[in-house]
Motif scaffolding. Structure first.
Motif, PDB file in Angstrom:
ATOM      1  N   GLN A 183      35.412  -1.224   4.773  1.00 31.08           N
ATOM      2  CA  GLN A 183      36.756  -1.781   4.533  1.00 31.08           C
ATOM      3  C   GLN A 183      37.056  -3.073   5.287  1.00 31.08           C
ATOM      4  OE1 GLN A 183      39.957   1.006   4.628  1.00 31.08           O
ATOM      5  NE2 GLN A 183      38.854   2.541   3.469  1.00 31.08           N
ATOM      6  N   ALA A 184      36.369  -3.296   6.419  1.00 37.56           N
ATOM      7  CA  ALA A 184      36.662  -4.509   7.198  1.00 37.56           C
ATOM      8  C   ALA A 184      35.859  -5.677   6.641  1.00 37.56           C
ATOM      9  CB  ALA A 184      36.333  -4.281   8.664  1.00 37.56           C
ATOM     10  N   VAL A 185      36.408  -6.258   5.579  1.00 38.12           N
ATOM     11  CA  VAL A 185      35.684  -7.334   4.891  1.00 38.12           C
ATOM     12  C   VAL A 185      36.564  -8.587   4.881  1.00 38.12           C
ATOM     13  CG1 VAL A 185      34.600  -8.031   2.721  1.00 38.12           C
ATOM     14  CG2 VAL A 185      34.549  -5.633   3.436  1.00 38.12           C
ATOM     15  N   GLN A 186      35.956  -9.704   5.240  1.00 37.94           N
ATOM     16  CA  GLN A 186      36.736 -10.939   5.317  1.00 37.94           C
ATOM     17  C   GLN A 186      37.074 -11.486   3.930  1.00 37.94           C
ATOM     18  OE1 GLN A 186      34.799 -14.199   7.315  1.00 37.94           O
ATOM     19  NE2 GLN A 186      36.664 -15.431   7.411  1.00 37.94           N
ATOM     20  N   SER A 187      38.286 -11.993   3.806  1.00 39.86           N
ATOM     21  CA  SER A 187      38.640 -12.762   2.605  1.00 39.86           C
ATOM     22  C   SER A 187      39.446 -13.971   3.048  1.00 39.86           C
ATOM     23  CB  SER A 187      39.411 -11.904   1.597  1.00 39.86           C
ATOM     24  OG  SER A 187      40.553 -11.386   2.185  1.00 39.86           O
ATOM     25  N   SER A 188      39.774 -14.836   2.088  1.00 39.72           N
ATOM     26  CA  SER A 188      40.421 -16.096   2.461  1.00 39.72           C
ATOM     27  C   SER A 188      41.870 -15.859   2.891  1.00 39.72           C
ATOM     28  CB  SER A 188      40.406 -17.051   1.280  1.00 39.72           C
ATOM     29  OG  SER A 188      41.275 -16.559   0.284  1.00 39.72           O
TER      30      SER A 188
END
Lengths: 557, 241
Positions: free
Chosen positions: A307-312
């Motif tokens: 769940q800890a995924v980077q996005s803009s």
């Protein structure tokens, strides 16, 4: 009784901010121009809607007067006002009963449940007089123009208006406390949305069934021979509308008073029933809502990795806007669902077999290019109007409320934040325009050009008021709301796009008329270009000022 | 790391001076306690640093960046936990952390590492999937601190961090401040709990009616007022003058 009076007094001061206003305007004499702006806003907003109701009521009264049944216009619009009270009352009641900040203070006090319910019911009822007046005062003026109302008749009309929202609000109250008692915390938000949707569908079904269907079965001979009482036919869905009509329009004073008495006793009965049900179930629902719910997911390494995924940043801001809006049922229902449902429900007949009127309208629009262009303009206007109604941008900063500190302390410039808010509003506008476009396509059956024009013109025309609405909300946000409903419904910023939309719509109409001598295609294209340029200019101007406007927002307290 | 230069802030058209000529410098690697009676101007000073309020006069720099002319660069260096952490009730803990981490541009790899350590340390791993609205005050504080630390800011600013925390959580907060400081970073926090300030802070500043009336290590403060007692007695002596 002393406790109830005291509670009502303090709630009145708190809910409408009377104490704060007294200190600000009378004692400290600060920003005295604000009340004038508010009064102007109310008059401008009220006049936009009021003139719409006046013109349609006048047309209807003229037609009905030919059959000697002008009273039916009162019944129709009393029903409309009561439906609005029922629909908005449900959201308002649920919000004020279960999501108000003052509940933590009130519940531990030695007050009976009905004390709190009666007080909050009164507050909502007071706020409902504004929409009721916007519908009924123009209707009464139109009725007066055709039939004439004596001074005593006007007094009777205003006394009757006092009772108009009470019965539907009591019904909404019973529904709100029952639903909230019956659902558990985990599914409360979604069930609230579902229950509200069901209610809306039922209301519009009843409207269609009792009004459209019943009048459709009336035989022409019966009408000519005056054997049909339209007031009873139309009011069959909700008899209090008939009593209210008779209380205003009956020829004999005794009949007027009798119907007023019906209204009074029914209202008293409805309030009594609401308080009785509320006394039994209110605290249960409230306590149920306060219980903590755990989903029981433990954030292990695996779950975190997933769940800890980077996005803009832009995506994160947009997602935040979306989640916060759709997860607050009150905002979702007030600002969006009704906007989508209104056009669908208003044009029920288009989907369930067109009536004669609609058929002839369709034929007229399709036979004449001017008719088709006008229909396109009307569809675009409806899209722009619905977009202006959705409150997404005009309450965007206000809805931040006590969470304003979060967006203010983020290392994200104001332009990016404004872009996220506008993108969300634009996405919602595109979505909410679909039902209207569907209605337009089904009713008028235009070609591709007119369909695209209606869509593009509606979206671009609606964008400028939305942008200026956000500007206004950035300039003067209403951050100190006590419950989520307050943030939208008691927030005058919410109507700012409508106030802007009214003159824009009128200017567009004048522009079209001025250009229409040379055909119908060019004027539509010119209007589209003009609205697109205006919207673009508004966006550029707002972005240019965004930093300064954000900088002005201070988080005090 | 943090520098207030002659900062003033007034309310009600200048009638009420909340902060009056505040001049203060906090060094890197320092835990600085900001003390003062109620309404002294502590929260107002903090809000000016993080951009929630604008100063009327003076200049604030964070990590060398002026908060007025370079607000975004200054904010990038700060992790902030307000006195009452009003977080979004309708987001889950995980959604909130992801939002903050996205805004601070924390990579997936870094956020996973930091998040795992922080949620385990604060014992909130079982609540991260729940709506924040269902959190207790202490859990919200822990989540706010997790969010403030997710980008490992050079300056951690905490406004009354111990209020409403149970002893174990308060202990964790103190441990974390020490750890943050050991990594060469700075902690600036306001508090009413003088015992905590005495044990934790390298230096303290005492503010009263918007003016900084004392600043230094405990020994320096004792020397200033000619007392040999605890921070509490020094505080009382200074604020009663």
């Amino acid at each position: 009784m002393t406790a109830l009076i005291s509670l009502f007094r303090i709630s009145l001061q708190s809910y409408f901010g009377l104490s704060a206003m007294r200190i600000k305007y009378l004692k400290k004499k600060q920003q005295l121009w604000e009340p004038f702006l508010v009064v102007f806003g109310v008059i401008a907003g009220g006049a936009s809607f009021g003139s719409m109701f006046y013109l349609s009521a006048l047309q209807m009264a003229r037609g009905a007067a030919l059959l000697g049944q002008a009273d039916v216009v009162l019944t129709m619009y009393i029903l409309v006002a009561q439906m609005l009270a029922l629909m908005f009352g449900l959201f308002a009641m649920t919000s004020i009963f279960y999501f108000s900040n003052d509940l933590d203070i009130l519940v531990p006090l030695p007050l009976r449940a009905w004390h709190i319910l009666a007080t909050k019911f009164s507050l909502v009822n007071i706020t409902e007089y504004a929409p009721v007046a916007i519908v009924l005062v123009p209707t009464l003026l139109a009725y007066h123009r055709i039939v004439g109302l004596s001074p005593v008749g006007w007094v009777g009309a205003f006394v009757t208006m006092v009772f108009v929202p009470i019965i539907p609000l009591a019904l909404a109250g019973i529904l709100a406390v029952t639903v909230m008692r019956g659902v558990n915390r985990r599914h409360r938000d979604i069930l609230m949305v579902v229950a509200s949707l069901v209610l809306l569908v039922v209301i519009f079904y009843l409207q269609y069934h009792f009004i459209a269907d019943s009048t459709g079965q009336v035989e022409a001979e019966d009408i000519i021979n005056n054997r049909i009482d339209f007031v009873n036919v139309v009011g069959a869905a909700f008899p209090p509308a008939v009593w209210a009509t008779r209380a205003i329009a009956a020829e004999v004073t005794g009949e007027r008073l009798t119907n007023l008495a019906y209204l009074f006793f029914t209202a008293a009965l409805a309030i009594g029933a609401f308080l009785l049900v509320g006394q039994k179930v209110f605290y249960g629902g409230l306590v149920g809502g306060a219980e903590k719910v755990r989903r029981g997911i433990v954030y292990t390494t695996r779950v975190i990795e997933r769940q800890a995924v980077q996005s803009s940043t832009a995506k994160a801001l947009l997602l935040r806007e979306f989640r916060l809006f759709v997860r607050m049922p009150i905002w979702l229902m007030n600002g969006f669902i009704t906007v989508i449902l209104f056009p669908l429900m208003a044009f029920f007949p288009a989907f369930f077999g067109a009536t004669g009127d609609i058929n002839s309208l369709t034929a007229l629009a399709r036979q004449h290019p001017e008719g088709l262009a006008i229909a396109t303009l009307i569809a675009a206007g409806a899209i722009a109007m619905m977009t202006s109604l959705n409150t997404l941008t005009s309450t965007s900063i206000s809805r931040e409320g006590k969470h304003l500190w979060i967006i203010k302390s983020l290392p994200v410039d104001a332009k990016t934040q404004v872009r996220a808010k506008l993108s969300f509003a634009l996405a919602a506008a595109l979505l909410s325009s679909l039902p209207l476009i569907a209605v337009y396509a089904v009713l008028i059956k235009p070609g591709g050009f007119h369909l695209v024009m209606a869509f593009a013109l509606g979206i671009t025309a609606g964008l400028t008021p939305q942008v200026l609405g956000l500007w206004f909300d950035l300039w003067r946000p209403f951050l100190t709301w006590s419950n989520p409903q307050h943030a939208v419904k008691n927030n005058l910023n919410a109507v700012s796009p409508l106030i802007i939309m009214a003159p824009l719509g009128y200017l567009s109409y004048l522009g079209y008329m001025a250009l229409s001598a040379g055909g119908t295609t060019v004027p539509l294209l010119v209007l589209l270009a003009a609205h697109a340029a205006l919207a673009l200019a508004a966006v550029i101007a707002l972005l240019a000022k965004a930093d300064r406007l954000y900088d002005r927002l201070e988080v005090k307290g | 790391m943090l520098r207030f230069q002659d900062i003033s802030k007034a309310y009600q058209k200048g009638k009420v001076k909340a902060v009056d000529g505040l001049d203060l410098a906090v060094k890197p690697g320092e835990i600085f306690g900001f003390l003062g009676p109620n309404g002294a101007g502590k929260t107002t000073s903090i809000k000016m640093v993080v951009g929630l309020l604008r100063q009327d006069e003076g200049k604030i720099t964070v990590n060398g960046h002026d908060t007025h002319s370079e607000p975004l660069r200054a904010k990038e260096s700060i992790g902030f936990v307000p006195d009452n952490p009003d977080l979004y009730d309708k987001l889950t803990g995980m959604e909130y952390i992801n939002f903050i981490a996205d805004v601070y541009k924390v990579s997936s790899f870094e956020r996973r590492q930091r998040l795992e350590r922080l949620v385990n340390m604060f014992e909130i791993s079982g609540a991260m999937g729940d709506l924040i609205g269902s959190f207790s005050h202490g859990m919200k504080q822990k989540l706010a601190l997790t969010a403030a630390l997710i980008h490992e800011p050079p300056l951690l600013i905490l406004d009354e961090p111990m209020v409403g925390l149970d002893p174990r959580s308060a202990h964790l907060f103190k441990e974390l401040m020490n750890e943050h400081c050991r990594q060469g970073r700075t902690v600036f926090f306001s508090t009413h709990i003088l015992d905590v300030a005495e044990r934790l802070c390298h230096r303290v500043g005492i503010i009263k009616k918007g003016k900084l009336i004392a600043c230094g290590t405990l020994d320096e403060l004792r020397h200033q007022v000619g007392q040999k007692g605890s921070l509490e007695s020094v505080f009382l002596e200074v604020t009663e003058q």
